[in-house]
Structure formats: C-alpha cells, structure tokens
Design a protein around this motif. Sequence first.
Motif, mmCIF file in Angstrom:
data_model
loop_
_atom_site.group_PDB
_atom_site.id
_atom_site.type_symbol
_atom_site.label_atom_id
_atom_site.label_comp_id
_atom_site.label_asym_id
_atom_site.label_seq_id
_atom_site.Cartn_x
_atom_site.Cartn_y
_atom_site.Cartn_z
ATOM 1 N N MET A 267 0.841 -1.193 0.000
ATOM 2 C CA MET A 267 0.000 0.000 0.000
ATOM 3 C C MET A 267 0.884 1.254 0.000
ATOM 4 S SD MET A 267 -3.236 -0.760 -0.104
ATOM 5 C CE MET A 267 -4.132 0.655 0.522
ATOM 6 N N HIS A 268 1.997 1.192 0.743
ATOM 7 C CA HIS A 268 2.926 2.324 0.794
ATOM 8 C C HIS A 268 3.473 2.612 -0.601
ATOM 9 C CE1 HIS A 268 6.073 5.025 2.227
ATOM 10 N NE2 HIS A 268 6.943 4.307 1.525
ATOM 11 N N MET A 269 3.893 1.578 -1.298
ATOM 12 C CA MET A 269 4.442 1.747 -2.648
ATOM 13 C C MET A 269 3.358 2.228 -3.622
ATOM 14 S SD MET A 269 7.010 -1.507 -3.052
ATOM 15 C CE MET A 269 7.627 -0.929 -4.615
ATOM 16 N N PHE A 270 2.136 1.743 -3.427
ATOM 17 C CA PHE A 270 1.038 2.131 -4.315
ATOM 18 C C PHE A 270 0.783 3.639 -4.212
ATOM 19 C CE2 PHE A 270 -3.526 2.891 -5.026
ATOM 20 C CZ PHE A 270 -3.660 2.392 -6.321
ATOM 21 N N TYR A 271 0.717 4.159 -2.990
ATOM 22 C CA TYR A 271 0.449 5.587 -2.817
ATOM 23 C C TYR A 271 1.666 6.447 -3.157
ATOM 24 C CZ TYR A 271 -4.063 4.436 -0.856
ATOM 25 O OH TYR A 271 -5.346 3.975 -0.707
ATOM 26 N N GLU A 272 2.842 5.838 -3.128
ATOM 27 C CA GLU A 272 4.052 6.561 -3.520
ATOM 28 C C GLU A 272 4.029 6.902 -5.016
ATOM 29 O OE1 GLU A 272 8.810 5.673 -3.515
ATOM 30 O OE2 GLU A 272 7.654 4.969 -1.789
ATOM 31 N N ILE A 273 3.310 6.071 -5.796
ATOM 32 C CA ILE A 273 3.198 6.312 -7.242
ATOM 33 C C ILE A 273 2.605 7.694 -7.499
ATOM 34 C CG2 ILE A 273 2.018 5.585 -9.367
ATOM 35 C CD1 ILE A 273 2.172 2.712 -8.311
ATOM 36 N N THR A 274 1.476 7.986 -6.848
ATOM 37 C CA THR A 274 0.810 9.277 -7.077
ATOM 38 C C THR A 274 1.613 10.429 -6.479
ATOM 39 O OG1 THR A 274 -0.546 8.813 -5.117
ATOM 40 C CG2 THR A 274 -1.517 8.335 -7.253
ATOM 41 N N ARG A 275 2.297 10.172 -5.365
ATOM 42 C CA ARG A 275 3.114 11.235 -4.751
ATOM 43 C C ARG A 275 4.237 11.661 -5.678
ATOM 44 N NH1 ARG A 275 2.312 8.389 0.227
ATOM 45 N NH2 ARG A 275 4.315 7.317 0.003
ATOM 46 N N LYS A 276 4.670 10.724 -6.524
ATOM 47 C CA LYS A 276 5.745 11.035 -7.474
ATOM 48 C C LYS A 276 5.202 11.585 -8.789
ATOM 49 C CE LYS A 276 9.394 8.027 -5.757
ATOM 50 N NZ LYS A 276 10.412 7.012 -6.094
ATOM 51 N N GLY A 277 3.898 11.816 -8.819
ATOM 52 C CA GLY A 277 3.311 12.402 -10.017
ATOM 53 C C GLY A 277 3.027 11.402 -11.122
ATOM 54 N N LEU A 278 3.146 10.120 -10.798
ATOM 55 C CA LEU A 278 2.839 9.070 -11.777
ATOM 56 C C LEU A 278 1.374 8.656 -11.631
ATOM 57 C CD1 LEU A 278 6.050 6.910 -11.251
ATOM 58 C CD2 LEU A 278 5.615 8.502 -13.133
ATOM 59 N N LYS A 279 0.856 8.010 -12.668
ATOM 60 C CA LYS A 279 -0.547 7.606 -12.635
ATOM 61 C C LYS A 279 -0.648 6.075 -12.633
ATOM 62 C CE LYS A 279 -4.985 8.361 -14.913
ATOM 63 N NZ LYS A 279 -5.690 8.995 -16.061
ATOM 64 N N PRO A 280 -1.275 5.485 -11.607
ATOM 65 C CA PRO A 280 -1.452 4.020 -11.596
ATOM 66 C C PRO A 280 -2.299 3.585 -12.797
ATOM 67 C CG PRO A 280 -2.002 4.983 -9.467
ATOM 68 C CD PRO A 280 -1.876 6.116 -10.424
ATOM 69 N N SER A 281 -1.965 2.441 -13.371
ATOM 70 C CA SER A 281 -2.720 1.905 -14.508
ATOM 71 C C SER A 281 -3.775 0.911 -14.017
ATOM 72 C CB SER A 281 -1.768 1.200 -15.472
ATOM 73 O OG SER A 281 -1.226 0.043 -14.847
ATOM 74 N N ILE A 282 -4.558 0.394 -14.950
ATOM 75 C CA ILE A 282 -5.544 -0.641 -14.604
ATOM 76 C C ILE A 282 -4.834 -1.846 -14.003
ATOM 77 C CG2 ILE A 282 -7.175 -2.311 -15.563
ATOM 78 C CD1 ILE A 282 -8.055 -0.219 -17.561
ATOM 79 N N VAL A 283 -3.675 -2.204 -14.560
ATOM 80 C CA VAL A 283 -2.907 -3.356 -14.054
ATOM 81 C C VAL A 283 -2.457 -3.096 -12.615
ATOM 82 C CG1 VAL A 283 -0.831 -4.747 -14.362
ATOM 83 C CG2 VAL A 283 -2.138 -4.024 -16.363
ATOM 84 N N THR A 284 -2.025 -1.861 -12.334
ATOM 85 C CA THR A 284 -1.585 -1.509 -10.976
ATOM 86 C C THR A 284 -2.735 -1.690 -9.988
ATOM 87 O OG1 THR A 284 -0.276 0.235 -12.032
ATOM 88 C CG2 THR A 284 -0.320 0.207 -9.639
ATOM 89 N N TYR A 285 -3.883 -1.137 -10.331
ATOM 90 C CA TYR A 285 -5.059 -1.252 -9.468
ATOM 91 C C TYR A 285 -5.489 -2.712 -9.298
ATOM 92 C CZ TYR A 285 -6.375 3.616 -8.575
ATOM 93 O OH TYR A 285 -6.434 4.910 -8.106
ATOM 94 N N SER A 286 -5.531 -3.427 -10.411
ATOM 95 C CA SER A 286 -5.987 -4.826 -10.367
ATOM 96 C C SER A 286 -5.069 -5.674 -9.499
ATOM 97 C CB SER A 286 -6.054 -5.407 -11.787
ATOM 98 O OG SER A 286 -6.975 -4.700 -12.584
ATOM 99 N N THR A 287 -3.775 -5.448 -9.623
ATOM 100 C CA THR A 287 -2.791 -6.198 -8.828
ATOM 101 C C THR A 287 -2.954 -5.900 -7.343
ATOM 102 O OG1 THR A 287 -1.223 -6.108 -10.676
ATOM 103 C CG2 THR A 287 -0.327 -6.651 -8.513
ATOM 104 N N MET A 288 -3.158 -4.613 -7.041
ATOM 105 C CA MET A 288 -3.318 -4.192 -5.651
ATOM 106 C C MET A 288 -4.604 -4.760 -5.056
ATOM 107 S SD MET A 288 -1.331 -2.413 -3.747
ATOM 108 C CE MET A 288 -1.712 -3.017 -2.102
ATOM 109 N N ILE A 289 -5.689 -4.713 -5.832
ATOM 110 C CA ILE A 289 -6.981 -5.250 -5.375
ATOM 111 C C ILE A 289 -6.859 -6.743 -5.100
ATOM 112 C CG2 ILE A 289 -9.336 -5.776 -6.149
ATOM 113 C CD1 ILE A 289 -9.240 -3.025 -7.645
#
Length: 220
Positions: free
Chosen positions: A1-23
Amino acid sequence: MHMFYEITRKGLKPSIVTYSTMIQGLFRVGRCGDAHKLFDEMPAQGLIPNECTYRIILDGLCNNHQVEEALSLFHLVGDSKLNSDIVVYTILIEGASKCGKLDIARALFHDLVVKGLQPNVRTYTVMINGFCGEGLLREAKHLFLQMDESGCPPNNVTYNVLLQGYLKNHNYNDVEMLLHEMDGRGYSLDASTVSLFIDQIAAGSLDRSMLKLIGSLVPK
C-alpha cells in the motif's frame, strides 16, 4: 500500500494493471473493504475496470465468502463480455459450491449452457466437485460422463476429484473402473487421493488387492 500511494506522490498515474494487482493482493489477505475502496476509486482516476479486473474482484469476493455480493456485481454489469466469459462463470460456480450454495452453482451452470457457452474442463470439474461435496454422486457421475459426449474429456484433476468424492461418500461401485480408465489414459493419482485410498484399505472398506493397481497410478 505504501508503494502504491508513492506512485501518485511522485506524479505518476497508476494503470488498470496496478489497481488490479493491488486489489488482488488485498483480497488475498482478507482486506475486502480496502479492495472495494480501490475498485470504487478507479473511475475517478479515469480508469474503466476491464475483464481481468472483474475476474479478480469476483474471485476475491468468492474466496472471502461474499458470493451474494459477487453475484450482484455480476448481474449489475449486465450483458457485457463478462456475462459470456466462461472463466467468470467458473469462478462463481466454484465460489457458490465452496460456500454450500449448490443451488446457485447449479443454476449458473445451467445458465451458461442456455447461453450457448461451452463449459471447459475446469468448469465441469468444479461442478462435479460441488456435487461430490454434497454427496450427490449420481449427478456427479452424469456430468462426468457428459464431458466426453460434449467433446471435453475429463483430465487428471477431474478423475481425482470424482474418485475422492466416491471414497469420501463410501461409494465404491465405480472406483476400480475409474482407476483402469486413468491407467488407460496415462493419468496418475494425486497425494490426497492416494491418502484416501490407504485410509479406506486400512479400515477394511476396500480390498487390499487394489493396492497393486493403485501403486501403478502413483507418479514415479
């Protein structure tokens, strides 16, 4: 979860694959609420869940004994590709069977046949396992025989599932015949099935003469 939220903090956008993997990860550890939250968050991020995402969510819900919610989502999506996806049907059939809702599993299996969808070997095996779990061996055998007729022959897993159903329910009529069929197809017994056979022979429920045949089906 920490790494997932770090994506947006760095100005990157999570993809469908990112969300699906996390879910998928959240469902696996039983954090259903957090998984739902991420799923609901996807549209706000301009992401439309795809078939893979829906499969992950339905599987996660079923594995966490939330079959009714999985079915609600399935029907909510409507006549999309999701409702003509044999993998999705198999997920729901297995989930319903594991939760003791065999009537739902049976209705889903019937529904896919009505829709003209061809059950694959896993779908058949899951349904056979559901019947065996409820002691409905006649229905399990009927479906097993139907597989060859439908051009979808049972595989090694199917045979082991049916054998385990017979042994657990102390129905030995077709056991030897199935063993010979497995031998003819070059299949083998898995560890769970072998263990059941040994227990039944030790208890005197099966003749010791079957040991040789059983031994020939154990992987070398």
